[in-house]
Design an enzyme around this catalytic site. Structure first.
Site, short mmCIF file in Angstrom:
data_model
loop_
_atom_site.label_atom_id
_atom_site.label_comp_id
_atom_site.label_asym_id
_atom_site.label_seq_id
_atom_site.Cartn_x
_atom_site.Cartn_y
_atom_site.Cartn_z
N LYS A 48 4.71 4.66 -9.53
CA LYS A 48 5.85 5.20 -10.31
C LYS A 48 5.33 6.48 -10.96
CE LYS A 48 7.54 5.81 -13.74
NZ LYS A 48 7.77 7.19 -14.20
N ALA B 152 5.38 10.28 -12.90
CA ALA B 152 6.11 10.84 -14.05
C ALA B 152 7.35 11.56 -13.54
CB ALA B 152 5.22 11.82 -14.80
N GLY C 290 -1.49 7.39 -19.14
CA GLY C 290 -0.46 8.04 -19.95
C GLY C 290 -0.81 7.92 -21.41
N SER C 291 0.21 8.00 -22.25
CA SER C 291 -0.03 8.01 -23.69
C SER C 291 -0.40 6.62 -24.21
CB SER C 291 1.22 8.51 -24.40
OG SER C 291 2.28 7.62 -24.12
N GLU D 18 -3.13 14.22 -30.33
CA GLU D 18 -3.44 15.00 -29.12
C GLU D 18 -2.57 16.25 -29.11
OE1 GLU D 18 -2.66 12.30 -25.86
OE2 GLU D 18 -4.35 13.17 -24.81
P1 NAP Z 1 3.62 9.05 -21.04
O1 NAP Z 1 4.81 9.56 -21.73
O2 NAP Z 1 2.92 7.88 -21.62
O3 NAP Z 1 4.09 8.75 -19.54
C1 NAP Z 1 3.19 8.30 -18.57
C2 NAP Z 1 3.95 7.56 -17.50
O4 NAP Z 1 4.57 6.41 -18.08
C3 NAP Z 1 5.09 8.36 -16.86
O5 NAP Z 1 5.19 7.99 -15.51
C4 NAP Z 1 6.30 7.89 -17.65
O6 NAP Z 1 7.50 8.03 -16.94
C5 NAP Z 1 5.96 6.42 -17.81
N1 NAP Z 1 6.64 5.78 -18.93
C6 NAP Z 1 7.11 6.34 -20.07
N2 NAP Z 1 7.65 5.39 -20.86
C7 NAP Z 1 7.52 4.21 -20.20
C8 NAP Z 1 7.87 2.87 -20.51
N3 NAP Z 1 8.48 2.53 -21.65
N4 NAP Z 1 7.59 1.92 -19.61
C9 NAP Z 1 6.97 2.24 -18.45
N5 NAP Z 1 6.61 3.48 -18.11
C10 NAP Z 1 6.87 4.46 -18.98
O7 NAP Z 1 2.50 10.17 -20.86
P2 NAP Z 1 2.67 11.65 -20.33
O8 NAP Z 1 3.32 12.44 -21.39
O9 NAP Z 1 3.28 11.62 -18.96
O10 NAP Z 1 1.15 12.09 -20.14
C11 NAP Z 1 0.38 12.56 -21.17
C12 NAP Z 1 -0.49 11.45 -21.73
O11 NAP Z 1 -1.29 10.90 -20.70
C13 NAP Z 1 -1.47 11.96 -22.78
O12 NAP Z 1 -1.52 11.06 -23.84
C14 NAP Z 1 -2.79 11.98 -22.02
O13 NAP Z 1 -3.92 11.88 -22.84
C15 NAP Z 1 -2.64 10.81 -21.15
N6 NAP Z 1 -3.56 10.91 -20.02
C16 NAP Z 1 -4.66 10.09 -20.02
C17 NAP Z 1 -5.59 10.18 -18.99
C18 NAP Z 1 -6.79 9.29 -18.98
O14 NAP Z 1 -7.42 9.20 -17.91
N7 NAP Z 1 -7.16 8.63 -20.05
C19 NAP Z 1 -5.40 11.10 -17.95
C20 NAP Z 1 -4.28 11.92 -17.98
C21 NAP Z 1 -3.36 11.81 -19.03
P3 NAP Z 1 8.51 9.23 -17.32
O15 NAP Z 1 7.83 10.48 -16.92
O16 NAP Z 1 9.71 8.94 -16.51
O17 NAP Z 1 8.76 9.16 -18.79
#
Ligand code: NAP
Length: 479
Positions: free
Chosen positions: A176, A178, A230-231, A383
């Protein structure tokens, strides 16, 4: 519109429209214009994807590891052959500069090559029980059907970092992606199919209803694993949902990386490292240096030189060859960065360069260096996910470690010093899953990537990355 990328769901080896008929827009962050519309997967499509992954699971698990590895190796070759086209696609939907996008394609493809090699290394154990009564045999078996959820900041690499080990281990997957960046994930599906991965082994389900779609899959008893990047905020929700069916989880969550520079460091090397740690991907990386802690005696010089390098960067559309910093991914991200900078300035910080959001179109924010940032400013706690470097001074090694650890996150930290003993001592004392010691880049498919504290659970890459998709089965044997 893009002629060469599929925009339907990829389920059971076929490109299919969403059952609802709905589609959603993908925007170019440089202009805000629509570049494609993509099928919007629903809960019923999610069940179809689990059906397909489940039907393919036994056959893929029984496929010889060498054959699984060869399909991944072929996917690496195809990605490498098409690196330029893939980089353009990433740049177009994510906004990052082409140089960053090319770097991502190489990094992403390398996960397929690494896990092609790891596919034949799912080793077990045979030993004699301490009592001598029997043998202990441990075999590794694929976890089963996996749900993979990825962010927009590395749309190719975050997908291959999960698909590579899952397929190597013999698991089938539903990705799934983003919803800001589904096109790259769909391009990955096409490449894997061309590389010979059988129907149903990889399914890709773009959706604007992420919560519902992922929730539906996590409550299907056939799903045995969730790997999420993700976050931390969304990670917490998914951990709670995964608990209902006791689903195996790997969580790669947010970061708040400290970048610590001691006065005895090679200043040029520290500046080179700072530019990579801060500006790779325009600052939109979980590994991005978020807080700079610089020893008092060199802080003025470091700030001035960093500002001079940051202000010289060329900002523009990611797809332009001259661009070094592209736009941020969307309006929410640029508004968040702008809010954090304004908050810091209102509490007494100074902008040595940048600090003002330009007028549109596009989601741009200029490279920015802030000094005199208050220790409790939100910009040091959250962040930033943008091209902003807040600088804080410290007076002693103990203070540097205390400041670095003053966060609920623990993904990565960077330390620059000319004293190796101090470097290793501080690296051990900092609470992080990874440390760059005199180095501004840690990401490597051959190394275990991941965080401690609220930055995550589990590791991706290295041999550990394969083990995340395998269960150990212990057989007590008399022979
Ligand atoms: P996000 O908002 O948490 O979204 C990540 C993924 O989760 C997307 O596919 C999003 O889909 C989905 N999602 C959102 N809400 C959800 C829910 N309630 N249930 C299930 N899935 C859901 O993060 P982001 O803004 O895309 O990415 C940035 C974050 O990723 C930052 O915090 C970054 O530090 C983190 N990150 C971490 C790493 C690591 O390896 N630790 C690497 C890269 C990024 P939608 O796009 O449709 O909302």
């Amino acid at each position: 519109m893009l002629g060469f990328v599929e925009t339907e769901l990829f389920i059971g080896g076929k490109w299919v429209p969403a059952s609802s008929g709905n589609r959603f827009d993908v925007l170019d962050p440089a202009t805000g214009d629509v570049i494609a519309t993509v099928a919007d997967g629903s809960e019923s499509d999610a069940i179809s994807a689990v059906d397909a992954a489940s039907a393919a699971a036994a056959g893929w698990a029984a496929t010889p590891p060498r054959v699984r590895g060869e399909a991944l190796r072929r996917a690496w070759e195809l990605m490498t052959e098409r690196a330029d086209a893939l980089a353009k696609l990433i740049s177009l939907e994510n906004g990052k500069a082409l140089t960053d996008a090319k770097g991502e394609v190489t990094y992403a493809a390398e996960f397929f090559r690494w896990f092609a090699e790891e596919a034949v290394r799912g080793d077990g154990l045979v030993t004699t029980a301490p009592s001598g009564a029997n043998r202990i045999v441990v075999v590794r078996q694929p976890v089963g059907v996996c749900v993979l959820v990825t962010p927009w900041n590395f749309p190719a690499a975050m997908a291959t970092r999960k698909i590579g080990p899952a397929l190597a281990a013999g698991c089938t997957v539903i990705l799934k992606p983003a919803s800001d960046t589904p096109l790259t994930a769909l391009a990955m599906a096409a490449i894997l199919a061309e590389a010979g991965v059988p129907d149903g082994v990889v399914n890709v389900l773009p959706s604007r209803s992420s919560g519902k779609v992922v929730g539906k899959m996590l409550h299907d008893p056939r799903v045995r694993k969730l790997s999420f990047t993700g976050s931390t905020e969304v990670g917490r929700i998914l951990l709670a949902q995964a608990a209902d069916q006791v689903v195996n989880t790997s969580m790669e969550l947010g970061g708040n990386a400290p970048f610590v520079v001691f006065a005895d460091a090679d200043l040029d090397a520290a500046l080179d490292g700072a530019m990579i740690a801060k500006m790779r991907n325009g600052g939109e990386a979980c590994t991005a240096a978020n807080r700079f802690y610089v020893e008092e005696s060199i802080a003025g010089e470091f700030s001035r030189l960093l500002a001079s390098r940051m202000s010289a960067l060329v900002v523009g559309p990611g797809t332009d060859e001259k661009t070094q910093v592209g736009p941020l991914v969307n309006e929410d991200t640029v508004a968040k960065v702008d809010g954090l900078v304004r908050g810091a300035l209102e509490s007494g910080a100074s902008a040595v360069t940048g600090g003002t959001r330009p007028d549109g179109p596009g989601f741009y924010y200029p490279p920015t260096v802030l000094t005199g940032v208050a220790a409790d400013a939100p910009i040091l706690r959250e962040e930033i996910f943008g091209p902003v470097a807040p600088i804080v001074t410290f007076g002693s090694e103990q203070e540097a470690v205390r400041l670095a650890n003053d966060t609920e996150f623990g993904l990565v930290a960077y330390v620059y010093t000319g004293d190796l003993a101090r470097g290793l001592r501080v690296s051990e004392a900092i609470e992080a899953g990874m440390v760059g010691l005199n180095r501004g880049l840690v990401s490597d498919p051959a190394a275990p990537f991941g965080g401690v504290k609220q930055s995550g659970i589990g590791r991706e890459g290295g041999h550990e990355g394969l083990l995340e998709y395998l269960e150990s089965k212990y057989i007590a044997v008399n022979w």
